[in-house]
Design a protein around this motif. Sequence first.
Motif, short mmCIF file in Angstrom:
data_model
loop_
_atom_site.label_atom_id
_atom_site.label_comp_id
_atom_site.label_asym_id
_atom_site.label_seq_id
_atom_site.Cartn_x
_atom_site.Cartn_y
_atom_site.Cartn_z
N ASP A 46 -28.84 46.01 4.02
CA ASP A 46 -28.68 45.11 2.87
C ASP A 46 -27.62 45.65 1.93
O ASP A 46 -27.59 46.84 1.63
CB ASP A 46 -30.00 44.98 2.12
CG ASP A 46 -31.10 44.34 2.94
OD1 ASP A 46 -30.82 43.89 4.07
OD2 ASP A 46 -32.25 44.30 2.46
N GLY A 47 -26.73 44.78 1.49
CA GLY A 47 -25.71 45.16 0.53
C GLY A 47 -24.42 45.64 1.14
O GLY A 47 -23.48 45.92 0.41
N GLY A 48 -24.33 45.72 2.45
CA GLY A 48 -23.09 46.11 3.09
C GLY A 48 -22.00 45.08 2.79
O GLY A 48 -22.25 43.88 2.84
N VAL A 49 -20.80 45.54 2.45
CA VAL A 49 -19.70 44.63 2.10
C VAL A 49 -18.72 44.59 3.27
O VAL A 49 -18.37 45.61 3.84
CB VAL A 49 -18.99 45.08 0.80
CG1 VAL A 49 -17.83 44.14 0.46
CG2 VAL A 49 -19.98 45.14 -0.35
N LEU A 50 -18.28 43.38 3.57
CA LEU A 50 -17.38 43.12 4.69
C LEU A 50 -16.23 42.22 4.27
O LEU A 50 -16.35 41.45 3.32
CB LEU A 50 -18.13 42.38 5.81
CG LEU A 50 -19.42 42.96 6.33
CD1 LEU A 50 -20.28 41.87 6.93
CD2 LEU A 50 -19.11 44.01 7.37
N SER A 51 -15.14 42.28 5.03
CA SER A 51 -14.14 41.23 5.00
C SER A 51 -14.48 40.35 6.19
O SER A 51 -14.56 40.84 7.32
CB SER A 51 -12.73 41.79 5.16
OG SER A 51 -12.34 42.46 4.00
N VAL A 52 -14.73 39.08 5.93
CA VAL A 52 -15.16 38.16 6.99
C VAL A 52 -14.10 37.08 7.15
O VAL A 52 -13.75 36.40 6.19
CB VAL A 52 -16.52 37.50 6.63
CG1 VAL A 52 -16.96 36.54 7.72
CG2 VAL A 52 -17.58 38.57 6.39
#
Length: 92
Positions: A46-52
């Motif tokens: 939870d809370g992981g940040v990605l470029s999608v």
Amino acid sequence: MDGTYTGVVDRIEDGEIAVILLEEDEQVIEQVDIPADRLPEPARTDGGVLSVTLEDSEVVSMEYRPDATRERRESVQEKLDRLSERLSDREE
């Protein structure tokens, strides 16, 4: 919906489905659900940040952003600490 967005792992349901909130200008604009095993390994929390990146509203690529994840978690912790201080001030 096409383009590259900031995605934040909101939750992983039943260990199988990752719910990712897509943001634009720090506002949630969409939610996408993908199999959790498609997430980059370090983002499987939870809370992981990605470029999608989306093409035709489908997730075509994701890149884990460790610095953005750390900054976001620190910001949340600071807010929680400030709230805790305010609550303890009320109790006195």
